[in-house]
Design a protein around this motif. Structure first.
Motif, PDB file in Angstrom:
ATOM      1  N   SER A   1       0.919  -1.181   0.069  1.00 12.50           N
ATOM      2  CA  SER A   1      -0.049   0.116  -0.009  1.00 12.50           C
ATOM      3  C   SER A   1       0.852   1.414   0.079  1.00 12.50           C
ATOM      4  O   SER A   1       2.047   1.255   0.582  1.00 12.50           O
ATOM      5  N   ARG A   2       0.391   2.175  -0.751  1.00  6.74           N
ATOM      6  CA  ARG A   2       1.095   3.617  -0.680  1.00  6.74           C
ATOM      7  C   ARG A   2       0.001   4.523  -0.636  1.00  6.74           C
ATOM      8  O   ARG A   2      -1.048   4.482  -1.088  1.00  6.74           O
ATOM      9  N   PRO A   3       0.674   5.650   0.014  1.00  3.72           N
ATOM     10  CA  PRO A   3      -0.535   6.715   0.297  1.00  3.72           C
ATOM     11  C   PRO A   3      -0.689   7.616  -1.146  1.00  3.72           C
ATOM     12  O   PRO A   3       0.545   8.095  -1.728  1.00  3.72           O
ATOM     13  N   LEU A   4      -1.873   8.369  -1.258  1.00  4.13           N
ATOM     14  CA  LEU A   4      -2.176   9.431  -2.270  1.00  4.13           C
ATOM     15  C   LEU A   4      -2.605  10.403  -1.597  1.00  4.13           C
ATOM     16  O   LEU A   4      -3.522  10.335  -0.885  1.00  4.13           O
ATOM     17  N   HIS A   5      -1.911  11.643  -1.627  1.00  7.93           N
ATOM     18  CA  HIS A   5      -2.358  12.785  -0.812  1.00  7.93           C
ATOM     19  C   HIS A   5      -2.964  13.799  -2.002  1.00  7.93           C
ATOM     20  O   HIS A   5      -2.659  14.052  -3.049  1.00  7.93           O
ATOM     21  N   VAL A   6      -4.187  13.959  -1.865  1.00  8.25           N
ATOM     22  CA  VAL A   6      -5.108  15.090  -2.494  1.00  8.25           C
ATOM     23  C   VAL A   6      -5.612  16.278  -1.770  1.00  8.25           C
ATOM     24  O   VAL A   6      -5.903  16.201  -0.708  1.00  8.25           O
ATOM     25  N   SER A   7      -5.038  17.383  -2.323  1.00  6.30           N
ATOM     26  CA  SER A   7      -5.208  18.747  -1.651  1.00  6.30           C
ATOM     27  C   SER A   7      -6.121  19.454  -2.524  1.00  6.30           C
ATOM     28  O   SER A   7      -6.300  19.543  -3.821  1.00  6.30           O
ATOM     29  N   ASN A   8      -7.074  20.307  -1.627  1.00  7.75           N
ATOM     30  CA  ASN A   8      -7.908  21.424  -2.243  1.00  7.75           C
ATOM     31  C   ASN A   8      -7.435  22.718  -1.940  1.00  7.75           C
ATOM     32  O   ASN A   8      -7.486  22.969  -0.839  1.00  7.75           O
ATOM     33  N   HIS A   9      -7.062  23.481  -2.904  1.00 12.50           N
ATOM     34  CA  HIS A   9      -6.681  25.003  -2.555  1.00 12.50           C
ATOM     35  C   HIS A   9      -7.554  26.063  -3.226  1.00 12.50           C
ATOM     36  O   HIS A   9      -7.356  26.973  -3.205  1.00 12.50           O
ATOM     37  N   GLY A  10      -8.753  25.504  -3.036  1.00 12.09           N
ATOM     38  CA  GLY A  10      -9.981  26.265  -3.707  1.00 12.09           C
ATOM     39  C   GLY A  10     -10.754  26.738  -2.357  1.00 12.09           C
ATOM     40  O   GLY A  10     -10.394  26.521  -1.357  1.00 12.09           O
ATOM     41  N   ASP A  11     -11.749  27.608  -2.505  1.00  9.17           N
ATOM     42  CA  ASP A  11     -12.484  27.829  -1.620  1.00  9.17           C
ATOM     43  C   ASP A  11     -13.849  27.435  -1.369  1.00  9.17           C
ATOM     44  O   ASP A  11     -14.947  27.969  -0.974  1.00  9.17           O
ATOM     45  N   ALA A  12     -14.080  26.190  -1.998  1.00  8.68           N
ATOM     46  CA  ALA A  12     -15.286  25.419  -2.122  1.00  8.68           C
ATOM     47  C   ALA A  12     -14.862  23.909  -1.939  1.00  8.68           C
ATOM     48  O   ALA A  12     -13.591  23.532  -1.975  1.00  8.68           O
ATOM     49  N   SER A  13     -15.822  23.164  -1.316  1.00  5.63           N
ATOM     50  CA  SER A  13     -15.695  21.614  -1.069  1.00  5.63           C
ATOM     51  C   SER A  13     -15.061  20.876  -2.540  1.00  5.63           C
ATOM     52  O   SER A  13     -15.648  21.286  -3.339  1.00  5.63           O
ATOM     53  N   LEU A  14     -14.152  20.191  -2.320  1.00  4.63           N
ATOM     54  CA  LEU A  14     -13.674  19.486  -3.559  1.00  4.63           C
ATOM     55  C   LEU A  14     -14.352  17.998  -3.268  1.00  4.63           C
ATOM     56  O   LEU A  14     -14.062  17.448  -2.447  1.00  4.63           O
ATOM     57  N   GLU A  15     -14.957  17.500  -4.358  1.00  5.19           N
ATOM     58  CA  GLU A  15     -15.446  16.137  -4.521  1.00  5.19           C
ATOM     59  C   GLU A  15     -14.525  15.406  -5.389  1.00  5.19           C
ATOM     60  O   GLU A  15     -14.564  15.749  -6.617  1.00  5.19           O
ATOM     61  N   PHE A  16     -13.890  14.123  -5.300  1.00  5.90           N
ATOM     62  CA  PHE A  16     -13.134  13.491  -6.240  1.00  5.90           C
ATOM     63  C   PHE A  16     -13.595  12.179  -5.907  1.00  5.90           C
ATOM     64  O   PHE A  16     -14.128  11.589  -4.761  1.00  5.90           O
ATOM     65  N   ALA A  17     -13.353  11.501  -7.012  1.00  9.09           N
ATOM     66  CA  ALA A  17     -13.350   9.825  -6.975  1.00  9.09           C
ATOM     67  C   ALA A  17     -12.141   9.120  -7.884  1.00  9.09           C
ATOM     68  O   ALA A  17     -11.631   9.891  -8.688  1.00  9.09           O
ATOM     69  N   LEU A  18     -11.699   8.124  -7.282  1.00 10.39           N
ATOM     70  CA  LEU A  18     -10.608   7.456  -8.186  1.00 10.39           C
ATOM     71  C   LEU A  18     -11.140   6.160  -8.996  1.00 10.39           C
ATOM     72  O   LEU A  18     -11.996   5.481  -8.239  1.00 10.39           O
ATOM     73  N   ALA A  19     -10.475   5.716 -10.002  1.00 14.60           N
ATOM     74  CA  ALA A  19     -11.105   4.685 -10.484  1.00 14.60           C
ATOM     75  C   ALA A  19      -9.756   4.180 -11.396  1.00 14.60           C
ATOM     76  O   ALA A  19      -8.730   5.069 -11.666  1.00 14.60           O
ATOM     77  N   ASN A  20      -9.787   3.008 -11.730  1.00 13.66           N
ATOM     78  CA  ASN A  20      -8.573   2.362 -12.728  1.00 13.66           C
ATOM     79  C   ASN A  20      -9.353   2.788 -14.180  1.00 13.66           C
ATOM     80  O   ASN A  20     -10.371   2.644 -14.471  1.00 13.66           O
ATOM     81  N   VAL A  21      -8.020   3.418 -14.769  1.00 16.05           N
ATOM     82  CA  VAL A  21      -8.644   3.958 -16.373  1.00 16.05           C
ATOM     83  C   VAL A  21      -8.961   2.540 -17.177  1.00 16.05           C
ATOM     84  O   VAL A  21     -10.021   2.588 -17.901  1.00 16.05           O
ATOM     85  N   ASP A  22      -8.451   1.605 -17.117  1.00 14.18           N
ATOM     86  CA  ASP A  22      -8.597   0.286 -17.875  1.00 14.18           C
ATOM     87  C   ASP A  22      -9.117  -0.813 -16.633  1.00 14.18           C
ATOM     88  O   ASP A  22      -8.373  -1.125 -15.732  1.00 14.18           O
TER      89      ASP A  22
END
Length: 160
Positions: A46-67
């Motif tokens: 396992s490895r960490p993935l850091h996701v940062s939001n530098h905006g002034d509203a909530s960030l919604e994100f989703a991860l998926a395998n491209v293939d």
């Protein structure tokens, strides 16, 4: 200094904004920007993935395998909401249980409500290696001394 994707306006050096005055989420940084791993066949890492939001509203994100055929990658959580100026860590798991030996390439897709860059892709390079099987042996080796000793504690030395 953390490495990752950082989006800036090349002329001003600042983060771009949308034309409207409405608040917006900005997916400004994803670290690392590439995964390069070597894993023993049959193991998981396992490895960490850091996701940062530098905006002034909530960030919604989703991860998926491209293939979808690259099922050796999974995420926990697979999606999240990041508050303004916040960050989240996602655990990315690489499973080499059923993978053949050799190199495997894939991409992780990060979809978000970022109005400028709604999709980012993270390349994955996974090398699966075998466990070494080392066997040392032949028939048992028996050593005998041909000298007689008349005192207790006497020893003999053999160079093999």
């Amino acid at each position: 200094m953390a490495h990752g994707w950082v989006r800036r306006d090349l002329a001003s050096g600042r983060c771009p904004r949308t034309a409207s005055t409405a608040s917006s989420a900005v997916l400004r940084q994803v670290v690392p920007e590439v995964f390069e791993l070597t894993v023993l066949r049959g193991e998981q890492v396992s490895r960490p993935l850091h996701v940062s939001n530098h905006g002034d509203a909530s960030l919604e994100f989703a991860l998926a395998n491209v293939d979808p055929a690259t099922s050796f990658i999974s995420f926990e959580p697979a999606g999240e909401i990041v508050p303004p100026l916040g960050a989240r860590i996602v655990t990315v798991r690489f499973d080499a249980t059923d993978l053949p030996l050799g190199s495997h390439a894939a991409e992780i897709e990060v979809r978000s409500n970022d109005p400028v860059d709604p999709v980012l892709r993270i390349p994955v390079y996974l090398t699966v290696v075998g466990k070494p099987r080392i066997r040392v042996g032949s028939s048992p080796l028996v050593l005998e001394s041909s000298r007689d000793y008349f005192s207790s504690g006497a020893t003999t030395v053999h160079d093999l």
